[in-house]
Write a protein that holds these residues in place. Sequence first.
Motif, PDB file in Angstrom:
ATOM      1  N   VAL A 129       0.861  -1.183   0.000  1.00 20.75           N
ATOM      2  CA  VAL A 129       0.000   0.000   0.000  1.00 20.75           C
ATOM      3  C   VAL A 129       0.897   1.231   0.000  1.00 20.75           C
ATOM      4  CG1 VAL A 129      -1.815   1.268   1.210  1.00 20.75           C
ATOM      5  CG2 VAL A 129      -1.784  -1.245   1.279  1.00 20.75           C
ATOM      6  N   LEU A 130       0.705   2.090  -0.977  1.00 24.17           N
ATOM      7  CA  LEU A 130       1.445   3.348  -1.076  1.00 24.17           C
ATOM      8  C   LEU A 130       0.494   4.498  -0.803  1.00 24.17           C
ATOM      9  CD1 LEU A 130       3.433   2.752  -4.401  1.00 24.17           C
ATOM     10  CD2 LEU A 130       4.239   2.357  -2.067  1.00 24.17           C
ATOM     11  N   GLN A 131       0.908   5.430   0.032  1.00 20.35           N
ATOM     12  CA  GLN A 131       0.070   6.575   0.373  1.00 20.35           C
ATOM     13  C   GLN A 131       0.916   7.839   0.409  1.00 20.35           C
ATOM     14  OE1 GLN A 131      -3.563   6.761   1.332  1.00 20.35           O
ATOM     15  NE2 GLN A 131      -2.898   8.807   0.700  1.00 20.35           N
ATOM     16  N   ARG A 132       0.421   8.887  -0.164  1.00 16.12           N
ATOM     17  CA  ARG A 132       1.102  10.184  -0.068  1.00 16.12           C
ATOM     18  C   ARG A 132       0.891  10.748   1.335  1.00 16.12           C
ATOM     19  NH1 ARG A 132       0.686  14.976  -4.526  1.00 16.12           N
ATOM     20  NH2 ARG A 132       1.101  16.783  -3.209  1.00 16.12           N
ATOM     21  N   THR A 133       1.988  11.101   1.995  1.00 15.56           N
ATOM     22  CA  THR A 133       1.928  11.632   3.353  1.00 15.56           C
ATOM     23  C   THR A 133       2.920  12.768   3.481  1.00 15.56           C
ATOM     24  OG1 THR A 133       3.429   9.829   4.007  1.00 15.56           O
ATOM     25  CG2 THR A 133       1.106   9.551   4.536  1.00 15.56           C
ATOM     26  N   GLU A 134       2.582  13.776   4.286  1.00 15.50           N
ATOM     27  CA  GLU A 134       3.417  14.968   4.375  1.00 15.50           C
ATOM     28  C   GLU A 134       4.109  15.130   5.716  1.00 15.50           C
ATOM     29  OE1 GLU A 134       0.925  18.217   3.239  1.00 15.50           O
ATOM     30  OE2 GLU A 134       0.837  17.580   1.139  1.00 15.50           O
ATOM     31  N   ASN A 135       3.834  14.231   6.680  1.00 13.81           N
ATOM     32  CA  ASN A 135       4.505  14.321   7.981  1.00 13.81           C
ATOM     33  C   ASN A 135       4.491  12.947   8.635  1.00 13.81           C
ATOM     34  OD1 ASN A 135       1.868  14.074   9.275  1.00 13.81           O
ATOM     35  ND2 ASN A 135       1.578  16.236   8.775  1.00 13.81           N
ATOM     36  N   GLU A 136       5.248  12.816   9.730  1.00  8.41           N
ATOM     37  CA  GLU A 136       5.360  11.520  10.399  1.00  8.41           C
ATOM     38  C   GLU A 136       4.034  11.082  11.005  1.00  8.41           C
ATOM     39  OE1 GLU A 136       8.755  10.132  12.550  1.00  8.41           O
ATOM     40  OE2 GLU A 136       9.867  11.985  12.154  1.00  8.41           O
ATOM     41  N   GLU A 137       3.275  12.025  11.499  1.00 11.12           N
ATOM     42  CA  GLU A 137       1.985  11.670  12.078  1.00 11.12           C
ATOM     43  C   GLU A 137       1.094  11.013  11.039  1.00 11.12           C
ATOM     44  OE1 GLU A 137      -1.728  13.833  14.467  1.00 11.12           O
ATOM     45  OE2 GLU A 137      -0.184  15.042  13.504  1.00 11.12           O
ATOM     46  N   ALA A 191       4.859  -1.971  -7.103  1.00 12.45           N
ATOM     47  CA  ALA A 191       3.788  -1.012  -6.855  1.00 12.45           C
ATOM     48  C   ALA A 191       4.132   0.348  -7.449  1.00 12.45           C
ATOM     49  CB  ALA A 191       3.519  -0.897  -5.354  1.00 12.45           C
ATOM     50  N   LEU A 192       5.391   0.787  -7.278  1.00 14.63           N
ATOM     51  CA  LEU A 192       5.799   2.077  -7.826  1.00 14.63           C
ATOM     52  C   LEU A 192       5.756   2.079  -9.354  1.00 14.63           C
ATOM     53  CD1 LEU A 192       8.794   2.934  -5.473  1.00 14.63           C
ATOM     54  CD2 LEU A 192       6.598   4.125  -5.577  1.00 14.63           C
ATOM     55  N   ASP A 193       5.993   0.922  -9.976  1.00 15.75           N
ATOM     56  CA  ASP A 193       5.918   0.836 -11.433  1.00 15.75           C
ATOM     57  C   ASP A 193       4.538   1.225 -11.949  1.00 15.75           C
ATOM     58  OD1 ASP A 193       8.517  -0.012 -11.768  1.00 15.75           O
ATOM     59  OD2 ASP A 193       8.013  -2.151 -11.841  1.00 15.75           O
ATOM     60  N   ARG A 194       3.527   1.006 -11.120  1.00 12.24           N
ATOM     61  CA  ARG A 194       2.140   1.204 -11.549  1.00 12.24           C
ATOM     62  C   ARG A 194       1.466   2.417 -10.913  1.00 12.24           C
ATOM     63  NH1 ARG A 194       3.911  -3.759 -11.296  1.00 12.24           N
ATOM     64  NH2 ARG A 194       3.276  -5.341 -12.809  1.00 12.24           N
ATOM     65  N   ALA A 195       2.087   2.995  -9.905  1.00 10.49           N
ATOM     66  CA  ALA A 195       1.463   4.086  -9.162  1.00 10.49           C
ATOM     67  C   ALA A 195       1.531   5.405  -9.940  1.00 10.49           C
ATOM     68  CB  ALA A 195       2.153   4.256  -7.810  1.00 10.49           C
ATOM     69  N   PRO A 196       0.527   6.255  -9.794  1.00  7.33           N
ATOM     70  CA  PRO A 196       0.542   7.565 -10.463  1.00  7.33           C
ATOM     71  C   PRO A 196       1.456   8.543  -9.715  1.00  7.33           C
ATOM     72  CG  PRO A 196      -1.449   7.348  -9.143  1.00  7.33           C
ATOM     73  CD  PRO A 196      -0.731   6.023  -9.055  1.00  7.33           C
ATOM     74  N   LEU A 197       2.423   9.097 -10.422  1.00  8.81           N
ATOM     75  CA  LEU A 197       3.379  10.022  -9.818  1.00  8.81           C
ATOM     76  C   LEU A 197       3.226  11.418 -10.427  1.00  8.81           C
ATOM     77  CD1 LEU A 197       6.606   7.789  -9.789  1.00  8.81           C
ATOM     78  CD2 LEU A 197       4.933   8.095  -7.951  1.00  8.81           C
ATOM     79  N   VAL A 198       3.583  12.422  -9.653  1.00 10.11           N
ATOM     80  CA  VAL A 198       3.585  13.803 -10.131  1.00 10.11           C
ATOM     81  C   VAL A 198       4.861  14.489  -9.667  1.00 10.11           C
ATOM     82  CG1 VAL A 198       1.065  14.052 -10.159  1.00 10.11           C
ATOM     83  CG2 VAL A 198       2.356  14.655  -8.085  1.00 10.11           C
ATOM     84  N   GLN A 199       5.186  15.581 -10.327  1.00  6.45           N
ATOM     85  CA  GLN A 199       6.301  16.409  -9.881  1.00  6.45           C
ATOM     86  C   GLN A 199       5.741  17.530  -9.006  1.00  6.45           C
ATOM     87  OE1 GLN A 199       8.785  18.958 -12.657  1.00  6.45           O
ATOM     88  NE2 GLN A 199      10.172  17.205 -12.404  1.00  6.45           N
ATOM     89  N   ARG A 200       6.425  17.791  -7.911  1.00  4.32           N
ATOM     90  CA  ARG A 200       5.992  18.849  -7.002  1.00  4.32           C
ATOM     91  C   ARG A 200       7.034  19.969  -7.064  1.00  4.32           C
ATOM     92  NH1 ARG A 200       1.959  19.734  -3.737  1.00  4.32           N
ATOM     93  NH2 ARG A 200       2.164  20.516  -1.615  1.00  4.32           N
ATOM     94  N   ARG A 201       6.572  21.187  -7.390  1.00  4.98           N
ATOM     95  CA  ARG A 201       7.491  22.300  -7.602  1.00  4.98           C
ATOM     96  C   ARG A 201       7.211  23.436  -6.615  1.00  4.98           C
ATOM     97  NH1 ARG A 201      10.532  22.941 -12.088  1.00  4.98           N
ATOM     98  NH2 ARG A 201      10.431  21.293 -13.656  1.00  4.98           N
ATOM     99  N   ARG A 202       8.284  24.041  -6.134  1.00 10.66           N
ATOM    100  CA  ARG A 202       8.133  25.226  -5.306  1.00 10.66           C
ATOM    101  C   ARG A 202       8.209  26.451  -6.200  1.00 10.66           C
ATOM    102  NH1 ARG A 202      12.490  25.711  -0.997  1.00 10.66           N
ATOM    103  NH2 ARG A 202      13.591  27.048  -2.461  1.00 10.66           N
TER     104      ARG A 202
END
Length: 233
Positions: free
Chosen positions: A38-46, A142-153
Amino acid sequence: MAEDADYPESRATVYTTLAAGPEFRHEIEVKRSRFITVLQRTENEEGARAVVAGLRKEFHDARHHCSAFVLGPDRAVQRSNDDGEPSGTAGLPMLDALLKRETAPGVADLSDVTAVVVRYFGGILLGAGGLVRAYSESVSAALDRAPLVQRRRLRICAVSVPHTAAGRLENELRAAGYVMAETSYEAQTTVLRLALPDDPAGLARAGERVAALSAGTAGLLPGETEWIDVPLG
């Protein structure tokens, strides 16, 4: 939006992550053992630990819930957990799969991702080497199939011009390839906002372009930064 509290000013101005949305799941089988990634986008340890806790409840009858996560534009936070598997055979190979994932030729910048591999034991021992391969391959598949995006500042910069000149200048900036953010209107001027790559050289070039297009009557005022998702490619 100002720089997010979970993203203090970083050295990196761009990195790759999972597309926003629901978690991504993929399963492989190795010698009758099921490995559910299971892959999940997360932004902090919590948030990362909440993903692990939720999957422990969902797959409460599984023998192992191994995990790894990498967080932040600079990938400063890296954690892994073997959850009862022999030390170094699960969490670290999973983390390694995240850290070494190439998102472009020669580029490994994946971050803000939590990976959990739920294992249902199939009755056949895999040995240390077999476990390392299984957990690593499970995350990689899983990463081979997961949807990825680029995040830009991007840095939001303001340009104040008279109302009568705003339309022409905005059209010329768009034609030059600049990304326009929101526009606001004041008593005497229109404030155009541009979203620019957050690097000194790029900002300097944009300032020169604005000055040239406005015949020296307008300047570029750098403001706050904002992280946005951009499609890969």
